[in-house]
Scaffold this motif. Structure first.
Motif, PDB file in Angstrom:
ATOM      1  N   HIS A 194       0.835  -1.206   0.000  1.00 54.58           N
ATOM      2  CA  HIS A 194       0.000   0.000   0.000  1.00 54.58           C
ATOM      3  C   HIS A 194       0.866   1.250   0.000  1.00 54.58           C
ATOM      4  CE1 HIS A 194       0.617   1.248   4.208  1.00 54.58           C
ATOM      5  NE2 HIS A 194       0.614  -0.039   4.500  1.00 54.58           N
ATOM      6  N   ALA A 195       0.293   2.333  -0.471  1.00 48.40           N
ATOM      7  CA  ALA A 195       0.990   3.617  -0.522  1.00 48.40           C
ATOM      8  C   ALA A 195       0.865   4.326   0.833  1.00 48.40           C
ATOM      9  CB  ALA A 195       0.403   4.474  -1.639  1.00 48.40           C
ATOM     10  N   GLU A 196       1.188   5.600   0.850  1.00 49.19           N
ATOM     11  CA  GLU A 196       1.174   6.361   2.102  1.00 49.19           C
ATOM     12  C   GLU A 196      -0.218   6.406   2.723  1.00 49.19           C
ATOM     13  OE1 GLU A 196       3.171  10.468   2.954  1.00 49.19           O
ATOM     14  OE2 GLU A 196       1.092  10.831   2.332  1.00 49.19           O
ATOM     15  N   SER A 197      -0.292   6.066   3.991  1.00 48.89           N
ATOM     16  CA  SER A 197      -1.565   6.141   4.725  1.00 48.89           C
ATOM     17  C   SER A 197      -1.618   7.449   5.513  1.00 48.89           C
ATOM     18  CB  SER A 197      -1.690   4.963   5.701  1.00 48.89           C
ATOM     19  OG  SER A 197      -0.792   5.130   6.785  1.00 48.89           O
ATOM     20  N   VAL A 198      -2.772   7.747   6.078  1.00 52.34           N
ATOM     21  CA  VAL A 198      -2.890   8.973   6.885  1.00 52.34           C
ATOM     22  C   VAL A 198      -1.992   8.888   8.119  1.00 52.34           C
ATOM     23  CG1 VAL A 198      -5.162   9.654   6.042  1.00 52.34           C
ATOM     24  CG2 VAL A 198      -5.006   8.155   8.020  1.00 52.34           C
ATOM     25  N   TYR A 199      -1.765   7.677   8.635  1.00 54.42           N
ATOM     26  CA  TYR A 199      -0.853   7.523   9.777  1.00 54.42           C
ATOM     27  C   TYR A 199       0.593   7.743   9.339  1.00 54.42           C
ATOM     28  CZ  TYR A 199      -3.824   5.999  13.659  1.00 54.42           C
ATOM     29  OH  TYR A 199      -4.726   5.958  14.696  1.00 54.42           O
ATOM     30  N   ASN A 200       0.974   7.223   8.154  1.00 54.82           N
ATOM     31  CA  ASN A 200       2.328   7.477   7.640  1.00 54.82           C
ATOM     32  C   ASN A 200       2.552   8.975   7.507  1.00 54.82           C
ATOM     33  OD1 ASN A 200       1.943   4.787   5.302  1.00 54.82           O
ATOM     34  ND2 ASN A 200       3.022   4.689   7.249  1.00 54.82           N
ATOM     35  N   GLU A 201       1.551   9.657   6.975  1.00 58.25           N
ATOM     36  CA  GLU A 201       1.621  11.096   6.747  1.00 58.25           C
ATOM     37  C   GLU A 201       1.898  11.854   8.051  1.00 58.25           C
ATOM     38  OE1 GLU A 201      -1.211  13.865   4.085  1.00 58.25           O
ATOM     39  OE2 GLU A 201      -2.230  12.906   5.766  1.00 58.25           O
ATOM     40  N   LYS A 202       1.305  11.368   9.142  1.00 54.98           N
ATOM     41  CA  LYS A 202       1.463  12.013  10.453  1.00 54.98           C
ATOM     42  C   LYS A 202       2.625  11.432  11.257  1.00 54.98           C
ATOM     43  CE  LYS A 202      -3.471  12.972  10.727  1.00 54.98           C
ATOM     44  NZ  LYS A 202      -4.726  12.691  11.426  1.00 54.98           N
ATOM     45  N   ARG A 203       3.353  10.487  10.630  1.00 52.11           N
ATOM     46  CA  ARG A 203       4.487   9.805  11.267  1.00 52.11           C
ATOM     47  C   ARG A 203       4.079   9.039  12.520  1.00 52.11           C
ATOM     48  NH1 ARG A 203       9.855  11.757   9.550  1.00 52.11           N
ATOM     49  NH2 ARG A 203       9.459  13.010   7.719  1.00 52.11           N
ATOM     50  N   LEU A 204       2.918   8.392  12.441  1.00 46.99           N
ATOM     51  CA  LEU A 204       2.420   7.561  13.536  1.00 46.99           C
ATOM     52  C   LEU A 204       2.567   6.085  13.161  1.00 46.99           C
ATOM     53  CD1 LEU A 204      -0.918   9.473  14.254  1.00 46.99           C
ATOM     54  CD2 LEU A 204       1.187   9.563  15.609  1.00 46.99           C
ATOM     55  N   LEU A 205       2.819   5.244  14.147  1.00 43.03           N
ATOM     56  CA  LEU A 205       2.847   3.803  13.901  1.00 43.03           C
ATOM     57  C   LEU A 205       1.410   3.330  13.728  1.00 43.03           C
ATOM     58  CD1 LEU A 205       5.496   2.663  16.521  1.00 43.03           C
ATOM     59  CD2 LEU A 205       5.800   2.946  14.063  1.00 43.03           C
ATOM     60  N   GLN A 206       1.179   2.471  12.736  1.00 47.48           N
ATOM     61  CA  GLN A 206      -0.195   2.054  12.476  1.00 47.48           C
ATOM     62  C   GLN A 206      -0.452   0.593  12.784  1.00 47.48           C
ATOM     63  OE1 GLN A 206      -0.605   3.341   8.479  1.00 47.48           O
ATOM     64  NE2 GLN A 206       0.854   1.906   7.703  1.00 47.48           N
ATOM     65  N   GLY A 207       0.484  -0.300  12.512  1.00 44.47           N
ATOM     66  CA  GLY A 207       0.271  -1.712  12.789  1.00 44.47           C
ATOM     67  C   GLY A 207      -1.055  -2.200  12.241  1.00 44.47           C
ATOM     68  N   GLN A 208      -1.942  -2.637  13.119  1.00 45.85           N
ATOM     69  CA  GLN A 208      -3.246  -3.152  12.725  1.00 45.85           C
ATOM     70  C   GLN A 208      -4.335  -2.083  12.707  1.00 45.85           C
ATOM     71  OE1 GLN A 208      -3.996  -6.124  11.596  1.00 45.85           O
ATOM     72  NE2 GLN A 208      -1.975  -7.015  11.883  1.00 45.85           N
ATOM     73  N   VAL A 209      -3.970  -0.833  12.971  1.00 45.52           N
ATOM     74  CA  VAL A 209      -4.953   0.259  12.944  1.00 45.52           C
ATOM     75  C   VAL A 209      -5.531   0.347  11.534  1.00 45.52           C
ATOM     76  CG1 VAL A 209      -5.287   2.754  13.173  1.00 45.52           C
ATOM     77  CG2 VAL A 209      -3.792   1.550  14.763  1.00 45.52           C
ATOM     78  N   ASP A 210      -6.842   0.429  11.440  1.00 49.57           N
ATOM     79  CA  ASP A 210      -7.519   0.415  10.140  1.00 49.57           C
ATOM     80  C   ASP A 210      -7.676   1.834   9.598  1.00 49.57           C
ATOM     81  OD1 ASP A 210      -8.748  -0.616   7.943  1.00 49.57           O
ATOM     82  OD2 ASP A 210     -10.658  -0.986   8.920  1.00 49.57           O
ATOM     83  N   CYS A 211      -6.565   2.401   9.119  1.00 48.12           N
ATOM     84  CA  CYS A 211      -6.609   3.760   8.577  1.00 48.12           C
ATOM     85  C   CYS A 211      -6.597   3.720   7.049  1.00 48.12           C
ATOM     86  CB  CYS A 211      -5.448   4.590   9.105  1.00 48.12           C
ATOM     87  SG  CYS A 211      -3.835   3.956   8.670  1.00 48.12           S
ATOM     88  N   GLU A 212      -6.956   4.844   6.461  1.00 46.34           N
ATOM     89  CA  GLU A 212      -7.065   4.942   5.013  1.00 46.34           C
ATOM     90  C   GLU A 212      -5.786   5.502   4.399  1.00 46.34           C
ATOM     91  OE1 GLU A 212     -10.510   7.381   4.446  1.00 46.34           O
ATOM     92  OE2 GLU A 212     -11.862   5.733   4.898  1.00 46.34           O
ATOM     93  N   LEU A 213      -5.716   5.441   3.075  1.00 36.46           N
ATOM     94  CA  LEU A 213      -4.619   6.075   2.368  1.00 36.46           C
ATOM     95  C   LEU A 213      -4.780   7.594   2.440  1.00 36.46           C
ATOM     96  CD1 LEU A 213      -4.383   3.951  -0.912  1.00 36.46           C
ATOM     97  CD2 LEU A 213      -2.940   3.782   1.123  1.00 36.46           C
ATOM     98  N   SER A 214      -3.664   8.285   2.453  1.00 34.16           N
ATOM     99  CA  SER A 214      -3.700   9.749   2.413  1.00 34.16           C
ATOM    100  C   SER A 214      -4.028  10.189   0.986  1.00 34.16           C
ATOM    101  CB  SER A 214      -2.337  10.314   2.829  1.00 34.16           C
ATOM    102  OG  SER A 214      -1.352   9.975   1.859  1.00 34.16           O
ATOM    103  N   LYS A 215      -4.254  11.474   0.784  1.00 27.69           N
ATOM    104  CA  LYS A 215      -4.501  11.990  -0.572  1.00 27.69           C
ATOM    105  C   LYS A 215      -3.303  11.698  -1.469  1.00 27.69           C
ATOM    106  CE  LYS A 215      -7.734  15.597   0.720  1.00 27.69           C
ATOM    107  NZ  LYS A 215      -8.043  17.014   0.796  1.00 27.69           N
ATOM    108  N   LYS A 216      -2.103  11.869  -0.914  1.00 28.46           N
ATOM    109  CA  LYS A 216      -0.887  11.572  -1.671  1.00 28.46           C
ATOM    110  C   LYS A 216      -0.828  10.082  -1.995  1.00 28.46           C
ATOM    111  CE  LYS A 216       4.186  11.844  -1.338  1.00 28.46           C
ATOM    112  NZ  LYS A 216       4.427  10.557  -1.934  1.00 28.46           N
ATOM    113  N   GLY A 217      -1.192   9.241  -1.034  1.00 23.51           N
ATOM    114  CA  GLY A 217      -1.189   7.801  -1.249  1.00 23.51           C
ATOM    115  C   GLY A 217      -2.143   7.377  -2.351  1.00 23.51           C
ATOM    116  N   LEU A 218      -3.333   7.977  -2.384  1.00 23.42           N
ATOM    117  CA  LEU A 218      -4.312   7.675  -3.434  1.00 23.42           C
ATOM    118  C   LEU A 218      -3.770   8.090  -4.803  1.00 23.42           C
ATOM    119  CD1 LEU A 218      -7.551   8.820  -1.611  1.00 23.42           C
ATOM    120  CD2 LEU A 218      -6.999   6.476  -2.294  1.00 23.42           C
ATOM    121  N   LYS A 219      -3.179   9.282  -4.860  1.00 24.66           N
ATOM    122  CA  LYS A 219      -2.623   9.788  -6.125  1.00 24.66           C
ATOM    123  C   LYS A 219      -1.464   8.901  -6.588  1.00 24.66           C
ATOM    124  CE  LYS A 219      -0.227  13.729  -8.049  1.00 24.66           C
ATOM    125  NZ  LYS A 219       0.612  14.853  -7.722  1.00 24.66           N
TER     126      LYS A 219
END
Length: 66
Positions: free
Chosen positions: A8-33
């Motif tokens: 997967h591309a950049e997620s909203v957690y990656n964007e905020k520099r947070l660890l995500q692990g199993q957290v069910d977050c979405e791709l960021s706008k940059k990740g979608l693009k």
């Protein structure tokens, strides 16, 4: 047989520099693009696709197949 692995591309957690692990977050706008752009080079004739049930992986598959 050909196997293609896609991460997967950049997620909203990656964007905020947070660890995500199993957290069910979405791709960021940059990740979608980025996914849409990079998927132009992906094979389009998959017989089967496996992905985790997390939102970011499902979004990656959907964007890659459109």
């Amino acid at each position: 047989m050909k196997i293609t692995l896609i991460r997967h591309a950049e997620s909203v957690y990656n964007e905020k520099r947070l660890l995500q692990g199993q957290v069910d977050c979405e791709l960021s706008k940059k990740g979608l693009k980025d996914t849409k752009e990079k998927s132009k080079n992906f094979p389009s004739d998959f017989d089967i696709c496996f992905c985790s049930p997390l939102k970011r992986t499902k979004q990656t598959v959907k964007k890659s197949m459109n």
